[in-house]
Each structure stands twice: as structure tokens, then as C-alpha cells.
Motif scaffolding. Structure first.
Motif, PDB file in Angstrom:
ATOM      1  N   LYS A   1     -15.680   4.018  10.351  1.00  0.00           N
ATOM      2  CA  LYS A   1     -17.317   3.934  10.990  1.00  0.00           C
ATOM      3  C   LYS A   1     -16.847   4.042  12.331  1.00  0.00           C
ATOM      4  O   LYS A   1     -17.437   4.628  13.396  1.00  0.00           O
ATOM      5  CB  LYS A   1     -17.733   2.819  10.257  1.00  0.00           C
ATOM      6  N   PHE A   2     -15.930   2.751  12.638  1.00  0.00           N
ATOM      7  CA  PHE A   2     -15.650   2.495  14.346  1.00  0.00           C
ATOM      8  C   PHE A   2     -14.766   3.292  14.947  1.00  0.00           C
ATOM      9  O   PHE A   2     -14.784   3.500  16.006  1.00  0.00           O
ATOM     10  CB  PHE A   2     -15.137   1.187  14.561  1.00  0.00           C
ATOM     11  N   LEU A   3     -13.708   3.973  13.909  1.00  0.00           N
ATOM     12  CA  LEU A   3     -12.846   5.000  14.625  1.00  0.00           C
ATOM     13  C   LEU A   3     -12.736   6.217  13.676  1.00  0.00           C
ATOM     14  O   LEU A   3     -11.624   6.507  12.913  1.00  0.00           O
ATOM     15  CB  LEU A   3     -11.259   4.208  14.591  1.00  0.00           C
ATOM     16  N   PRO A   4     -13.661   6.820  13.931  1.00  0.00           N
ATOM     17  CA  PRO A   4     -13.775   8.550  13.062  1.00  0.00           C
ATOM     18  C   PRO A   4     -12.896   9.232  13.234  1.00  0.00           C
ATOM     19  O   PRO A   4     -12.769  10.106  12.127  1.00  0.00           O
ATOM     20  CB  PRO A   4     -15.429   8.879  13.193  1.00  0.00           C
ATOM     21  N   ASP A   5     -12.173   9.345  14.171  1.00  0.00           N
ATOM     22  CA  ASP A   5     -11.382  10.508  14.672  1.00  0.00           C
ATOM     23  C   ASP A   5      -9.913   9.987  14.392  1.00  0.00           C
ATOM     24  O   ASP A   5      -9.080  11.003  14.706  1.00  0.00           O
ATOM     25  CB  ASP A   5     -11.353  10.688  15.952  1.00  0.00           C
ATOM     26  N   VAL A   6      -9.728   9.037  13.837  1.00  0.00           N
ATOM     27  CA  VAL A   6      -8.367   8.503  13.533  1.00  0.00           C
ATOM     28  C   VAL A   6      -7.653   9.292  12.286  1.00  0.00           C
ATOM     29  O   VAL A   6      -8.810   9.537  11.418  1.00  0.00           O
ATOM     30  CB  VAL A   6      -8.082   7.019  13.398  1.00  0.00           C
ATOM     31  N   LEU A   7      -6.509   9.582  12.301  1.00  0.00           N
ATOM     32  CA  LEU A   7      -5.810  10.182  11.063  1.00  0.00           C
ATOM     33  C   LEU A   7      -5.751   8.549  10.161  1.00  0.00           C
ATOM     34  O   LEU A   7      -4.788   7.802  10.528  1.00  0.00           O
ATOM     35  CB  LEU A   7      -4.761  10.846  11.211  1.00  0.00           C
ATOM     36  N   TYR A   8      -6.175   8.709   8.962  1.00  0.00           N
ATOM     37  CA  TYR A   8      -5.921   7.511   7.872  1.00  0.00           C
ATOM     38  C   TYR A   8      -4.826   8.184   6.976  1.00  0.00           C
ATOM     39  O   TYR A   8      -5.286   9.165   6.309  1.00  0.00           O
ATOM     40  CB  TYR A   8      -7.000   6.922   7.475  1.00  0.00           C
ATOM     41  N   ALA A   9      -3.847   7.402   6.501  1.00  0.00           N
ATOM     42  CA  ALA A   9      -2.987   7.948   5.382  1.00  0.00           C
ATOM     43  C   ALA A   9      -2.686   6.462   4.648  1.00  0.00           C
ATOM     44  O   ALA A   9      -2.178   5.461   5.052  1.00  0.00           O
ATOM     45  CB  ALA A   9      -1.796   8.652   5.925  1.00  0.00           C
ATOM     46  N   ASN A  10      -2.553   6.875   3.139  1.00  0.00           N
ATOM     47  CA  ASN A  10      -2.159   5.957   2.330  1.00  0.00           C
ATOM     48  C   ASN A  10      -0.819   6.279   1.721  1.00  0.00           C
ATOM     49  O   ASN A  10      -0.824   7.285   0.975  1.00  0.00           O
ATOM     50  CB  ASN A  10      -3.151   5.716   1.150  1.00  0.00           C
ATOM     51  N   LEU A  11       0.017   5.397   2.254  1.00  0.00           N
ATOM     52  CA  LEU A  11       1.383   5.712   1.546  1.00  0.00           C
ATOM     53  C   LEU A  11       1.728   4.687   0.490  1.00  0.00           C
ATOM     54  O   LEU A  11       1.092   3.582   0.377  1.00  0.00           O
ATOM     55  CB  LEU A  11       2.539   5.546   2.709  1.00  0.00           C
ATOM     56  N   TYR A  12       2.661   5.201  -0.717  1.00  0.00           N
ATOM     57  CA  TYR A  12       2.801   4.438  -1.679  1.00  0.00           C
ATOM     58  C   TYR A  12       4.331   4.283  -2.072  1.00  0.00           C
ATOM     59  O   TYR A  12       4.780   5.500  -2.131  1.00  0.00           O
ATOM     60  CB  TYR A  12       1.925   4.874  -3.063  1.00  0.00           C
ATOM     61  N   GLY A  13       4.845   3.285  -2.242  1.00  0.00           N
ATOM     62  CA  GLY A  13       6.103   3.383  -3.016  1.00  0.00           C
ATOM     63  C   GLY A  13       6.785   1.853  -2.668  1.00  0.00           C
ATOM     64  O   GLY A  13       6.517   1.116  -1.945  1.00  0.00           O
ATOM     65  N   PRO A  14       7.593   1.757  -3.896  1.00  0.00           N
ATOM     66  CA  PRO A  14       8.339   0.424  -3.840  1.00  0.00           C
ATOM     67  C   PRO A  14       9.592   0.283  -3.106  1.00  0.00           C
ATOM     68  O   PRO A  14      10.018   1.622  -2.395  1.00  0.00           O
ATOM     69  CB  PRO A  14       8.726   0.324  -5.499  1.00  0.00           C
ATOM     70  N   THR A  15      10.014  -0.637  -2.849  1.00  0.00           N
ATOM     71  CA  THR A  15      11.222  -0.775  -2.007  1.00  0.00           C
ATOM     72  C   THR A  15      12.552  -0.086  -2.466  1.00  0.00           C
ATOM     73  O   THR A  15      13.264   0.729  -1.749  1.00  0.00           O
ATOM     74  CB  THR A  15      11.735  -2.244  -1.634  1.00  0.00           C
ATOM     75  N   GLU A  16      12.475   0.216  -3.755  1.00  0.00           N
ATOM     76  CA  GLU A  16      13.497   0.955  -4.366  1.00  0.00           C
ATOM     77  C   GLU A  16      13.635   2.556  -3.946  1.00  0.00           C
ATOM     78  O   GLU A  16      14.490   3.297  -4.210  1.00  0.00           O
ATOM     79  CB  GLU A  16      13.386   0.665  -5.826  1.00  0.00           C
ATOM     80  N   ILE A  17      12.327   2.992  -3.413  1.00  0.00           N
ATOM     81  CA  ILE A  17      12.220   4.345  -3.113  1.00  0.00           C
ATOM     82  C   ILE A  17      12.124   4.511  -1.604  1.00  0.00           C
ATOM     83  O   ILE A  17      11.508   5.597  -1.124  1.00  0.00           O
ATOM     84  CB  ILE A  17      10.956   4.803  -3.638  1.00  0.00           C
ATOM     85  N   THR A  18      12.904   3.815  -0.870  1.00  0.00           N
ATOM     86  CA  THR A  18      13.143   3.731   0.593  1.00  0.00           C
ATOM     87  C   THR A  18      11.648   4.015   1.139  1.00  0.00           C
ATOM     88  O   THR A  18      11.260   4.939   1.603  1.00  0.00           O
ATOM     89  CB  THR A  18      13.901   5.378   0.931  1.00  0.00           C
ATOM     90  N   ASP A  19      10.860   3.013   0.826  1.00  0.00           N
ATOM     91  CA  ASP A  19       9.432   2.593   1.308  1.00  0.00           C
ATOM     92  C   ASP A  19       8.362   3.327   0.476  1.00  0.00           C
ATOM     93  O   ASP A  19       7.507   2.762   0.129  1.00  0.00           O
ATOM     94  CB  ASP A  19       9.411   3.120   3.079  1.00  0.00           C
ATOM     95  N   ALA A  20       8.531   4.691   0.552  1.00  0.00           N
ATOM     96  CA  ALA A  20       7.400   5.590  -0.148  1.00  0.00           C
ATOM     97  C   ALA A  20       7.893   6.789  -0.580  1.00  0.00           C
ATOM     98  O   ALA A  20       8.925   7.297  -0.206  1.00  0.00           O
ATOM     99  CB  ALA A  20       6.176   5.897   1.018  1.00  0.00           C
ATOM    100  N   CYS A  21       6.978   7.052  -1.655  1.00  0.00           N
ATOM    101  CA  CYS A  21       7.339   8.341  -2.219  1.00  0.00           C
ATOM    102  C   CYS A  21       5.950   9.242  -2.579  1.00  0.00           C
ATOM    103  O   CYS A  21       6.065  10.295  -2.732  1.00  0.00           O
ATOM    104  CB  CYS A  21       7.901   8.182  -3.586  1.00  0.00           C
ATOM    105  N   THR A  22       4.854   8.686  -2.180  1.00  0.00           N
ATOM    106  CA  THR A  22       3.640   9.620  -2.376  1.00  0.00           C
ATOM    107  C   THR A  22       2.876   9.230  -1.015  1.00  0.00           C
ATOM    108  O   THR A  22       3.012   8.146  -0.344  1.00  0.00           O
ATOM    109  CB  THR A  22       2.867   9.474  -3.654  1.00  0.00           C
ATOM    110  N   TYR A  23       1.688  10.112  -0.783  1.00  0.00           N
ATOM    111  CA  TYR A  23       0.929   9.764   0.372  1.00  0.00           C
ATOM    112  C   TYR A  23      -0.411  10.456   0.091  1.00  0.00           C
ATOM    113  O   TYR A  23      -0.414  11.506  -0.624  1.00  0.00           O
ATOM    114  CB  TYR A  23       1.541  10.194   1.450  1.00  0.00           C
TER     115      TYR A  23
END
Length: 516
Positions: free
Chosen positions: A288-310
Motif C-alpha cells: 500500500k505504501f510502496l506500490p512500485d517496489v518489486l516484491y519477491a518471496n524466496l523459499y529454501g532451506p540452508t541445505e539448498i544454498t539459501d533458496a530454490c523457488t521464488y
């Protein structure tokens, strides 16, 4: 092809020698000086005839830690950071598993470390970073290295109480960083605001994206994350345009309405998050306050070098909807397997499993745990092919995106029904009266226990804390009756662990008294 992350630093130091690479409260360092100091540290490590050995970094969070990381990498050894505030019992357990060849610390901190169960060699940072660089020795060391050599070992909590050391190679970090910088178009014009501790894998994105691209990373003072308005003022002052934080840090900003005091419209470009579920209620405040920002949800455990889906947020969500964890990253394959080790169909729930370059080599000095989690791909019996079983339950939505449901550990059997506790948390998170929540299952009393933290503005106005009847009445439209909590515990403040996530261990310890 680069076999060692330090080749990025060589290229960036040549291209942008005087540009600030990293800055903390006390100092900042240019790429050229980062390279020089790291090579000086590496020269001292090589002089001790170490190759492919574990090097512990025991320093206050700041620029010097990153110099030490790169020093270990230049010398073709691998680093493992230990936080100076870590309890002695955990430090000793880590040392037992790792058996480090060397500890890099300061003369002051060395006195503390000598109290632990360690009899090995030390390297004092303040002396090592000013030592002579032996470039020829560094070149010889790197020539012997390959991209499957370890870059670091990060320790996670083990179910038996023994920390598990996740081993990650240069190749995995190179693969991940290439994806990050390409996907989010990171360049030398960008600046990161680092939140994650350096012993937490979320920090990998900030560190190596900076080294590769020539961006700048500001190491945000820890105390600011409890002061949302000064935190946002710091971001604006430093012109930080990219943050990669755990959701808890974003939630604090959203729930205290800091955006009404600080305008970041012309500052922030990217808000990335990972590490736990991000409720849409608080994300919608950011949007609402920052509508023009790119938002991204990253997912992954430590065993996957931080993330594996987004998932790059591209549509509107109601407060009670779950946010997708999205699609696989490039060069990563996701298998969602049911209890028969077959791919799920339709909206069937299954365990998320991963294959690809991102996979850890396993747990350091722990072949038993490694065999449990890193297994042969059941869909490919023809050649050895390892997949990592995350223990996370997911399903696909109508868009073909992956939806996180809960940990397998959090899936319970209650009143004859199989329940994902994460589904209850998503429903409760949508209530405006609730700031944070966490669901646990009390096996002894066969009861779903909901812990809540009230929204701060309600507490300030002296309004009544939402009780079980009120909460269950509201969420009964979102979840079936058998999923309604049997006990609601209101907390003044939800416990948060060192990584910035809700501390489920502490809640579980307190549950016995609450749920009787």
C-alpha cells in the motif's frame, strides 16, 4: 568458468577499485582494499600449510568478518562463522563436529575463545589483514581448487541437540548468485541493506551479489530492527534500494506503521524475503505504501544454498490468502512427492524435494543425518542422482505455483483429521487484531495451542486481548471446526530466535504450563 568466488572480487576490484563494497557502523571498505586485506589473510593461512580445511571466523558482525571469509576462500580453505554471542554449550558442540584447523579472531576475543574446547591454532585478524600478500602462493592454491570444493559450513539446529553443519561449495554459491543478479538485474548502481546474521544463509545473497556486481552492502545495526522509524530513516539516508530480510523484520515495520513517518517511495526498488511464511496482511501494508517496489518471496532451506523457488508478487492477495513460494529457480528442479514417492497430482499435498547444483554436499562429519535427508531420486533408478528431502509439505495452486503448507513435523493428526498447522496460522494472521501468531500441538492434552501477539496499537489503547471465542468465531469462516485452536495464549511479545524467526523451541518449552 570460475571455480572460486574470489575471481569475482578480483574482477570487481579491478573495475571499481575505490567504490565502497561493505560498510558497518565503524568502518567501510573499498573493493580494492577488501581484495588486499583478504589476500593478506589468505597468505597467512597458506603459510600454515592449510588446504581444504575448516577455518572458524570468530569476530563481531562487520566488515572484518567478510574480509576473513574472502581470505579463507583465497587460500582454498572453507569458513564457518561462530557468533560471539552464541552460548558456550553450542560453540563447543560446533567445535566438536567441525574440529577446525584455525580460528580467526582478535586479540581481545581470543581470550573468550580460549575458554571453549579448542586447543588449535589462532590467527589474529588485526595482524593478518596487514601482512604481506604472497600472490604466487595464492595462485598456486587456487590452481589446485575445483568448484566442488567447500566454500563454507553453516550450522543449523539438530533434532538431537547436536548442530548440523551444512556444507556448501563454490559452485553452488556461483550458481545461486548468477541467478540472483540476473533475475533481479543487480548492478554496481545498487545497494543492499543487510539484516541477516553472517552465520545465517540469507546473508549469502547480500554478500556475493555485492562482490560479483560491484554493488554496496550496508550492514544495518542490529538495534535498529527494534526501532522501525530510525530503521527506515537509515535506509533513506544510505540510499539503500534492495533489502533481503526475514519476514519478521518486515512485519515489525508494517505493524508499527512506520511508513507514515518515513517516505521511501524514491529509495526502495526491491523487497525480497525468505526464511519463514510472509503473511499477506503485513505484505499488503508494504504494498500500500510502496506500490512500485518489486516484491519477491524466496523459499529454501540452508541445505539448498539459501533458496530454490521464488515468486515475484504480480497480483493482489487478500489478507487471509497464503503467498505462493512460486516456481523453481533456474538450474533447479522441484519434485513434489506423495507418501508413495510419486509426483503429486491436482491439489494433492506432498513433500518438496530438490535436485540441482544448489544442493549441499551433506552435513559435515555426520554421514547418518546426510543419508536421511540426501537420498537417491526415486524417479531415476538408472544412475546415482541425489535429491534433498526438505521435510516441507506443499501443493500446487491453479496457477501452477507452489504453496507452502507446513513442515512435516507440523502436520498433526487431531480428532481423526490430518491437519497442517500452517493453515491455521495463515487464517489467524489475517486478523487485524493479531500481530504475530504461532500454532503448536500439545500431544499430552490432544490440543491445538495458538500463541498470539496483539497488534501494538490496540495494546496502547488498552483494548481487550482477543480471546479464544473471538478468534475461533472469526477464523471459523476460513478453516473447518476441527482445526480451531483449543487454547489461545496471548503474549506481550512473541519470542524471536537469533535468525529473526519465531522461536518455536521456546514456545514448545512454555506450552506445558499454558495448555494444562
Amino acid at each position: 568458468m570460475k571455480a572460486n568466488v574470489t575471481y569475482w572480487l578480483d574482477e570487481t576490484a579491478k573495475r571499481l577499485p575505490d567504490k565502497t563494497a561493505f560498510a558497518d557502523e565503524k568502518k567501510e571498505i573499498s573493493f580494492k582494499e577488501l581484495q588486499r586485506q583478504a589476500k593478506a589473510v589468505a597468505s597467512q593461512i597458506i603459510a600454515k600449510s592449510l588446504f581444504k580445511k575448516p577455518v572458524v571466523i570468530y569476530l563481531e558482525k562487520g566488515v572484518d568478518v567478510l574480509v576473513s571469509f574472502m581470505g579463507a576462500a583465497y587460500s582454498c580453505n572453507f569458513y564457518s562463522p561462530i557468533d560471539i554471542e552464541m552460548p558456550a554449550n553450542r560453540v563447543n558442540k560446533i567445535l566438536e563436529v567441525l574440529d577446525p584447523a584455525l580460528v580467526i579472531t582478535t586479540s581481545v576475543l581470543k581470550k573468550t575463545f580460549e575458554q571453549y574446547d579448542y586447543q588449535g591454532d589462532f590467527l589474529l585478524f588485526e595482524e593478518a589483514c596487514e601482512a604481506e600478500v604472497t600472490q604466487e602462493e595464492i595462485d598456486l592454491a587456487r590452481a589446485k581448487g575445483v568448484d566442488t570444493d567447500l566454500l563454507y559450513v553453516l550450522f543449523t539446529s539438530g533434532s538431537t541437540g547436536v548442530p548440523k553443519g551444512v556444507t556448501i561449495t563454490h559452485r553452488s554459491v556461483i550458481d545461486y548468485t548468477d541467478w540472483v543478479t540476473e533475475t533481479f538485474a543487480i548492478t554496481e548502481e545498487d545497494s543492499f541493506g543487510n539484516q541477516a546474521p553472517f552465520y545465517f544463509d540469507n546473508s549469502i545473497l547480500d554478500i556475493y551479489s555485492t562482490i560479483k556486481s560491484g554493488a554496496t552492502t550496508y550492514i544495518i545495526p542490529k538495534n535498529l530492527f527494534a526501532q522501525p522509524v530510525p530503521l527506515l530513516e537509515y535506509i533513506r539516508e544510505k540510499k539503500i534500494n534492495t533489502i533481503f530480510w526475514v519476514p519478521s523484520a518486515l512485519i515489525v515495520v508494517a505493524k508499527l506503521k512506520a511508513f507514515r513517518n518515513v517516505d521511501l517511495t524514491d529509495t526502495l526498488k526491491r523487497v525480497l524475503f525468505c526464511g519463514e511464511v510472509m503473511p499477506n496482511k503485513q505484505l499488503n501494508v508494504w504494498r500500500k505504501f510502496l506500490p512500485d517496489v518489486l516484491y519477491a518471496n524466496l523459499y529454501g532451506p540452508t541445505e539448498i544454498t539459501d533458496a530454490c523457488t521464488y515468486y515475484i508478487v504480480d497480483r493482489e492477495f487478500s489478507d487471509d490468502e497464503p503467498l505462493p513460494i512460486g516456481i523453481p529457480m533456474a538450474n533447479t528442479n522441484i519434485l513434489v512427492l506423495n507418501e508413495k514417492n510419486e509426483p503429486v497430482t491436482g491439489g494433492e499435498t506432498g513433500e518438496l524435494c530438490v535436485r540441482g547444483t544448489s544442493l549441499s554436499m551433506g552435513y559435515y562429519n555426520n554421514p547418518e543425518k546426510t543419508k536421511e535427508a540426501f537420498v537417491q531420486n526415486p524417479l531415476n533408478p538408472h544412475v546415482p542422482e541425489t535429491i534433498y528431502r526438505t521435510g516441507d509439505l506443499v501443493k500446487y495452486n491453479e496457477y501452477g505455483e507452489i504453496i507452502y503448507l507446513s513442515r512435516k513435523d507440523f502436520q498433526i493428526k487431531h480428532m481423526g483429521h490430518r491437519i497442517e498447522l500452517g493453515e491455521i496460522e495463515t487464517a489467524v494472521s489475517s486478523l487485524e487484531e493479531i500481530s504475530l501468531c504461532c500454532c503448536l500441538y500439545d500431544e499430552k492434552h490432544q490440543k491445538i495451542v495458538l500463541f498470539i501477539e496483539e497488534a501494538p496499537d490496540r495494546a496502547a489503547l488498552g483494548q481487550d486481548v482477543p480471546d479464544k471465542a473471538y478468534i475461533n468465531g472469526r477464523i471459523s469462516k476460513l478453516v473447518p471446526e476441527y482445526m480451531l485452536p483449543g487454547k489461545v495464549v496471548a503474549l506481550e511479545k512473541m519470542p524471536i530466535n537469533a535468525n529473526g524467526k519465531i522461536d518455536r523451541v521456546k514456545l514448545k518449552e512454555s506450552m506445558e504450563g499454558h495448555s494444562a
